[in-house]
Every structure is written in structure tokens, then in C-alpha cells.
Scaffold this motif. Structure first.
Motif, PDB file in Angstrom:
ATOM      1  N   VAL A   1       0.854  -1.176   0.000  1.00  0.00           N
ATOM      2  CA  VAL A   1       0.000   0.000   0.000  1.00  0.00           C
ATOM      3  C   VAL A   1       0.895   1.233   0.000  1.00  0.00           C
ATOM      4  N   GLN A   2       0.516   2.244  -0.778  1.00  0.00           N
ATOM      5  CA  GLN A   2       1.235   3.511  -0.820  1.00  0.00           C
ATOM      6  C   GLN A   2       0.400   4.582  -0.139  1.00  0.00           C
ATOM      7  N   LEU A   3       1.064   5.443   0.638  1.00  0.00           N
ATOM      8  CA  LEU A   3       0.370   6.423   1.459  1.00  0.00           C
ATOM      9  C   LEU A   3       0.808   7.836   1.087  1.00  0.00           C
ATOM     10  N   GLN A   4      -0.145   8.754   1.085  1.00  0.00           N
ATOM     11  CA  GLN A   4       0.127  10.151   0.756  1.00  0.00           C
ATOM     12  C   GLN A   4      -0.541  11.026   1.801  1.00  0.00           C
ATOM     13  N   ALA A   5       0.269  11.660   2.634  1.00  0.00           N
ATOM     14  CA  ALA A   5      -0.251  12.524   3.694  1.00  0.00           C
ATOM     15  C   ALA A   5      -0.363  13.961   3.206  1.00  0.00           C
ATOM     16  N   SER A   6      -1.356  14.667   3.738  1.00  0.00           N
ATOM     17  CA  SER A   6      -1.549  16.072   3.397  1.00  0.00           C
ATOM     18  C   SER A   6      -2.274  16.777   4.526  1.00  0.00           C
ATOM     19  N   GLY A   7      -2.318  18.112   4.449  1.00  0.00           N
ATOM     20  CA  GLY A   7      -3.113  18.882   5.388  1.00  0.00           C
ATOM     21  C   GLY A   7      -2.342  19.651   6.426  1.00  0.00           C
ATOM     22  N   GLY A   8      -1.021  19.514   6.439  1.00  0.00           N
ATOM     23  CA  GLY A   8      -0.243  20.258   7.416  1.00  0.00           C
ATOM     24  C   GLY A   8      -0.234  21.741   7.121  1.00  0.00           C
ATOM     25  N   GLY A   9       0.350  22.506   8.038  1.00  0.00           N
ATOM     26  CA  GLY A   9       0.434  23.940   7.842  1.00  0.00           C
ATOM     27  C   GLY A   9       0.857  24.646   9.103  1.00  0.00           C
ATOM     28  N   LEU A  10       0.697  25.963   9.083  1.00  0.00           N
ATOM     29  CA  LEU A  10       1.053  26.819  10.215  1.00  0.00           C
ATOM     30  C   LEU A  10      -0.222  27.304  10.888  1.00  0.00           C
ATOM     31  N   VAL A  11      -0.283  27.154  12.199  1.00  0.00           N
ATOM     32  CA  VAL A  11      -1.475  27.551  12.938  1.00  0.00           C
ATOM     33  C   VAL A  11      -1.041  28.127  14.282  1.00  0.00           C
ATOM     34  N   GLN A  12      -1.840  29.023  14.818  1.00  0.00           N
ATOM     35  CA  GLN A  12      -1.550  29.575  16.141  1.00  0.00           C
ATOM     36  C   GLN A  12      -1.972  28.600  17.227  1.00  0.00           C
ATOM     37  N   ALA A  13      -1.347  28.724  18.368  1.00  0.00           N
ATOM     38  CA  ALA A  13      -1.709  27.880  19.503  1.00  0.00           C
ATOM     39  C   ALA A  13      -3.200  27.997  19.786  1.00  0.00           C
ATOM     40  N   ARG A 109       8.778   0.766  14.195  1.00  0.00           N
ATOM     41  CA  ARG A 109       9.373  -0.295  13.379  1.00  0.00           C
ATOM     42  C   ARG A 109       8.401  -1.427  13.070  1.00  0.00           C
ATOM     43  N   LEU A 110       7.267  -1.441  13.739  1.00  0.00           N
ATOM     44  CA  LEU A 110       6.263  -2.484  13.485  1.00  0.00           C
ATOM     45  C   LEU A 110       5.307  -2.115  12.351  1.00  0.00           C
ATOM     46  N   TYR A 111       5.478  -0.924  11.795  1.00  0.00           N
ATOM     47  CA  TYR A 111       4.655  -0.499  10.663  1.00  0.00           C
ATOM     48  C   TYR A 111       5.493  -0.582   9.394  1.00  0.00           C
ATOM     49  N   GLY A 112       4.962  -1.262   8.392  1.00  0.00           N
ATOM     50  CA  GLY A 112       5.746  -1.526   7.197  1.00  0.00           C
ATOM     51  C   GLY A 112       5.586  -0.506   6.089  1.00  0.00           C
ATOM     52  N   TYR A 113       4.584   0.346   6.189  1.00  0.00           N
ATOM     53  CA  TYR A 113       4.295   1.294   5.124  1.00  0.00           C
ATOM     54  C   TYR A 113       4.158   2.687   5.712  1.00  0.00           C
ATOM     55  N   TRP A 114       4.766   3.664   5.012  1.00  0.00           N
ATOM     56  CA  TRP A 114       4.807   5.031   5.518  1.00  0.00           C
ATOM     57  C   TRP A 114       4.509   6.042   4.434  1.00  0.00           C
ATOM     58  N   GLY A 115       3.812   7.109   4.821  1.00  0.00           N
ATOM     59  CA  GLY A 115       3.643   8.249   3.948  1.00  0.00           C
ATOM     60  C   GLY A 115       4.863   9.145   4.028  1.00  0.00           C
ATOM     61  N   GLN A 116       4.858  10.200   3.246  1.00  0.00           N
ATOM     62  CA  GLN A 116       6.034  11.053   3.120  1.00  0.00           C
ATOM     63  C   GLN A 116       6.147  12.113   4.210  1.00  0.00           C
ATOM     64  N   GLY A 117       5.114  12.317   4.981  1.00  0.00           N
ATOM     65  CA  GLY A 117       5.161  13.309   6.049  1.00  0.00           C
ATOM     66  C   GLY A 117       4.613  14.651   5.624  1.00  0.00           C
ATOM     67  N   THR A 118       3.995  15.327   6.589  1.00  0.00           N
ATOM     68  CA  THR A 118       3.474  16.666   6.353  1.00  0.00           C
ATOM     69  C   THR A 118       3.796  17.516   7.587  1.00  0.00           C
ATOM     70  N   GLN A 119       4.275  18.730   7.353  1.00  0.00           N
ATOM     71  CA  GLN A 119       4.751  19.591   8.440  1.00  0.00           C
ATOM     72  C   GLN A 119       3.582  20.276   9.138  1.00  0.00           C
ATOM     73  N   VAL A 120       3.590  20.205  10.455  1.00  0.00           N
ATOM     74  CA  VAL A 120       2.648  20.944  11.291  1.00  0.00           C
ATOM     75  C   VAL A 120       3.466  21.869  12.187  1.00  0.00           C
ATOM     76  N   THR A 121       3.178  23.160  12.103  1.00  0.00           N
ATOM     77  CA  THR A 121       3.885  24.143  12.919  1.00  0.00           C
ATOM     78  C   THR A 121       2.868  24.941  13.713  1.00  0.00           C
ATOM     79  N   VAL A 122       3.044  24.954  15.029  1.00  0.00           N
ATOM     80  CA  VAL A 122       2.130  25.670  15.917  1.00  0.00           C
ATOM     81  C   VAL A 122       2.903  26.809  16.570  1.00  0.00           C
ATOM     82  N   SER A 123       2.469  28.025  16.315  1.00  0.00           N
ATOM     83  CA  SER A 123       3.151  29.182  16.883  1.00  0.00           C
ATOM     84  C   SER A 123       2.510  29.592  18.201  1.00  0.00           C
ATOM     85  N   SER A 124       3.322  30.126  19.073  1.00  0.00           N
ATOM     86  CA  SER A 124       2.815  30.523  20.401  1.00  0.00           C
ATOM     87  C   SER A 124       2.320  31.964  20.404  1.00  0.00           C
TER      88      SER A 124
END
Length: 124
Positions: A1-13, A109-124
Motif C-alpha cells: 500500500v502507498q500512502l500520501q499525507a496532506s493537510g499540514g500547515g502553520l497555525v496559532q496555539a 518499526r512495526l509499521y511496514g508502510y509510511w507516507g512522506q510526512g506533512t509539516q505541522v507548525t504551531v506558533s505561540s
């Protein structure tokens, strides 16, 4: 299975973000799914997991009550709704898949399939 993550971004606390992870293949419903995150200089850590049927979920303590994992097997997609975000939630978020069982694992390590990652940044 191939995975594609999305939806990250910059948000205030205190704000909210919704992550999605779309899977390819016709067997998505056979996999337990999870979200992990990795902050700079830190190890990858477990965030939440959901069983292949969606009937069971599990969260790390620090996100319980703020994050919700869900899935739509018809759309081959798993979601992570994040509310009440804190600066310490800042990380790259990864979705992962493991062929279904009765146990929701928290070890990367027990998960065999991974998405590419999406950045989440929370500003204070």
C-alpha cells in the motif's frame, strides 16, 4: 500500500488542523493505520492508531481529548483531526500502515508502510 499525507500547515496555539492520508490499493480496509510525528532532533513518536474496521482507537496521553483519528475505508483515507494545538505539537506528521490485527501498536518499526510526512507548525 502507498500512502500520501496532506493537510499540514502553520497555525496559532489553540487552533485546529485536519490531516489526511490517502492510500492506494484495494486492501486499505485490511490495515490498521497510525499517525506518528517527529520533531527536529527527536525520535519519531506515536500519536494515534485506529483498527482496520475503525472500531478501536488509541492515543498517546498528551493528545487524548484534543486529537481524533478516523478512517473512511470507502475512500481509502485516514484522518487526524487536531484541536487545541500547542507549540509542542510542532513536528512532521507521518501516517503509517500495518496489516490488521487485534493489537494497535505504538512502535514505529512495526509499521511496514509510511507516507512522506506533512509539516505541522504551531506558533505561540
Amino acid at each position: 500500500v502507498q500512502l500520501q499525507a496532506s493537510g499540514g500547515g502553520l497555525v496559532q496555539a489553540g487552533g485546529s488542523l485536519s490531516l489526511s492520508c490517502a492510500a492506494s490499493g484495494r486492501t486499505f480496509g485490511s490495515y490498521n493505520m497510525a499517525w506518528f510525528r517527529q520533531a527536529p532532533g527527536k525520535e519519531r513518536e506515536f500519536v494515534a492508531a485506529i483498527s482496520w474496521s475503525g472500531g478501536s482507537t488509541y492515543y498517546r496521553g498528551s493528545v487524548t481529548g484534543r486529537f481524533t483519528i478516523s478512517r473512511d475505508n470507502a475512500k481509502s483515507t485516514v484522518y487526524l483531526q487536531m484541536n487545541g494545538l500547542k507549540p509542542e505539537d510542532t513536528a512532521v506528521y507521518y501516517c503509517a500502515a500495518r496489516l490488521g490485527s487485534n493489537t494497535l501498536y505504538t512502535v514505529p518499526r512495526l509499521y511496514g508502510y509510511w507516507g512522506q510526512g506533512t509539516q505541522v507548525t504551531v506558533s505561540s
